[in-house]
Design a protein around this motif. Structure first.
Motif: not given
Length: 572
Positions: A491-497
């Motif tokens: 979820q965080v990786r998605t947010g950073l992207n």
RNA sequence: GGGCCCGUAGCUCAACUGGUUAGAGCAGAGCGCUCAUAACGCUUUGGUUGGGGGUUCGAGUCCCUCCGGGCCUACCA
């Protein structure tokens, strides 16, 4: 691949421009140029200062400077302000350049040879005290119709009747008040655009996709009264492109210059040549943008301007190009704008009412202004600037929706996973729904930007930002991490992207913030999102970043109050 | 005088060639969340589409008229 030529109407030289001028041409042109570059097109974005004409001479005189010196100075001022607003011109030229002198004279010769220029004898008012011929509107007197004492030589502002200077009772110079005016005969060159009326008319008829504002103005001039009229293209001034020169096929134009509206649009071409000169390139480098016999057939040419500029871009400039008989590239699309009003009235350069470009940059970073101006561009009607509205847009859209999103994602990651893209987890229907939503927004954004519909494009962009907040709220990585750290990582990786995606998408509107977002992500991949799911995988697990400071600050109520008072009128 | 544009919720604006119950954002109200710039999310109250008349099965959209605002009218640019 198709190339895009973008020109912004030339800002006039006589002072710093206000926000209404900015949003009517240079700023939307910049957003469009940036977008097209972002999509991978080869773009040539041209602007320049428009330096000739009576107002420039008068402004220089008022400043106590020689006009050439005054223009050189103000050109640098305007160039600096353009940079301050992030206007990404490939070249910001000057209509007083040698290139423009030569090309203007070239066009005049060609037009004369083809019968589209002829010398005409006229009677004009000369003021001995001022030592110059006076344009009609620089003569004041009493209106013969209503008795208004400050009627101008072209029209009475009180009763709106059309006048000629010779009809005024007790006429005087509006410059000096001198009354020793006399009628003198003088010869001028006329552009016989009436001969090209049908050609221009037919050409305009093919432009069915142009804004109504553009075509209705053009049609009005073409069909009103006796139709398109010939136009004097020389003036009795010192400052300008000399109308008598070596190789001129006429005589008797000594001491005259070309009318500013004749040479100003030609500067679009000349400035491209200036660009080539500045980069040490040959003639073919600029001609491939402008000569259809040198490759310009695959150029799409778009002009941006305020509605007051439309007649010159739809009629006299096309007449110049057509009448030359040479294969010059003509405009494909004219995007015209209405006016921006200031807090219930008009922006006024002469009265110093409203916010000017230098003021604006002193108060707030350029992105704040760019966002408000572009998302409220006067596209379908005149628009209204208010401080409350600016405050609401900046605080809500930029600080809360976008800025806070970047903040919450990067800081949450930093505290739970450290400053690198975390690894683990697998996509769920939640991510699939996000991708669907974003794909729709991105395609809509592209459609609107390609149509130069800036307000609608801004809406789609903002909606994409909102989608990120919705996703985070539903995914709730701060809860997920307690039970399933790998899923929280996804979820965080998605947010950073998403942050990277927003940087790329937002760049036409808020280039500085976009650059800061990319810098924080330690990313140089500005590739346009073709597929949303691919775009959301651009930053791989393990990629490091540095959570940025807040991207935007908020505008306080106290500032709004202070600025409203400060800019109520009477600048400087 | 002539021409063009505009008038939609408290504010800023949408609504393809007339087609379900006129939609968003902000502001207001309620609830939720607590990672974040007291930020975010969800729900929700607001409109006789400036007035009146007409055409149509059907009008914000087309026609007429009135009211209000703006722009242009060729020598400021």
């Amino acid at each position: 691949m198709a190339r895009i030529l973008v020109t912004s109407a030339l800002p006039y030289i006589n002072g710093v421009k206000h926000l209404g001028n900015l949003v009517g041409s240079q700023l939307p042109a910049d957003a469009y140029a940036r977008y097209m570059r972002g999509r991978g097109f080869e773009v040539m974005f041209i602007c320049a200062t428009d330096e000739h004409g009576t107002p420039a001479e008068l402004a220089a005189a008022k400043a106590g400077q020689p006009v050439a010196e005054y223009c050189a100075e103000l050109h640098e001022v305007q160039k600096g302000l353009a940079e301050g607003f992030g206007l990404s011109f490939d070249h910001f030229g000057r209509s007083s350049s040698a290139r423009n002198r030569d090309l203007t004279q070239h066009f005049a010769v060609r037009l004369f040879e083809n019968g589209y220029i002829e010398p005409v004898a006229e009677q004009q008012i000369y003021s001995k005290a001022d030592g110059r011929f006076l344009p009609d509107r620089y003569i004041e007197g009493t209106c013969p119709n209503c008795g208004y004492e400050r009627a101008r030589g072209d029209q009475c502002e009180n009763c709106t009747i059309q006048l000629t200077p010779r009809e005024l009772v007790s006429p005087r110079s509006a410059l000096s008040g001198a009354t020793d005016l006399e009628v003198r005969e003088t010869r001028h060159l006329h552009l016989r655009q009436s001969l090209l009326k049908d050609d221009i008319d037919a050409w305009i008829d093919t432009k069915t996709d142009w804004p109504v504002l553009t075509t209705s103005i053009a049609k009005k001039w073409l069909h009103d009264g006796d139709g398109l009229q010939d136009r004097g293209i020389t003036r009795d001034l010192d400052w300008g492109v000399p109308a008598q020169f070596d190789g001129a096929p006429w005589s008797g134009m000594d001491g005259k210059v070309f009318y500013v509206w004749f040479d100003a649009p030609i500067e679009y071409i000349s400035a491209t040549a200036e660009w080539a000169d500045a980069h040490g390139l040959g003639e073919d480098a600029w001609q491939r943008w402008w000569r259809t016999d040198a490759g310009a057939d695959d150029v799409t040419y778009v002009q941006f301007m305020g509605k007051d500029n439309v007649p010159f871009h739809t009629l006299s400039f096309p007449a110049t190009l057509m009448g030359s008989g040479e294969p010059w590239k003509r405009v494909d699309y004219i995007k015209s704008f209405n006016y921006l009003n200031y807090d219930g009235g008009q922006f006024s350069t002469s009265q110093g009412r409203g916010v000017f470009m230098d003021d604006a940059l002193e108060l707030l970073p350029s992105d704040y202004w760019r966002w408000w101006l572009l998302s409220h561009a006067p596209e379908s009607a005149d628009a209204e600037f208010t401080w409350e509205n600016l405050q609401a847009s900046v605080n809500k859209d930029l600080a809360d929706v976008l800025g806070n999103f970047v903040s919450r994602v990067t800081k949450f990651c930093r505290s739970k996973f450290g400053e690198a893209v975390p690894e683990g987890g697998a996509a769920t229907p939640l991510e699939a729904a996000l991708i669907d939503e974003l794909a729709g927004r991105i395609r809509a954004y592209e459609t609107q930007m390609e149509a130069m519909a800036l307000r609608k494009a801004a809406f789609e962009l903002r909606s994409a930002w909102v989608a990120g907040n919705e996703y985070l709220q539903e995914a709730a990585p701060w809860a997920t991490i307690k039970t399933d750290p790998a899923q929280a990582a996804l979820q965080v990786r998605t947010g950073l992207n998403l942050v990277r995606l927003y940087a790329v998408l937002s760049q036409p509107f808020i280039p500085d913030a976009s650059a800061r977002m990319m810098a924080a992500l330690h990313c140089i991949d500005w590739s346009w999102p073709g597929d949303a799911d691919v775009a959301l995988a651009a930053l791989p697990p393990g990629h490091d970043f540095a959570a940025p400071e807040n991207l935007f600050r908020k505008i306080t109520d106290d500032e709004v109050e202070a600025w409203r008072t400060r800019f109520a009128g009477g600048r400087g």
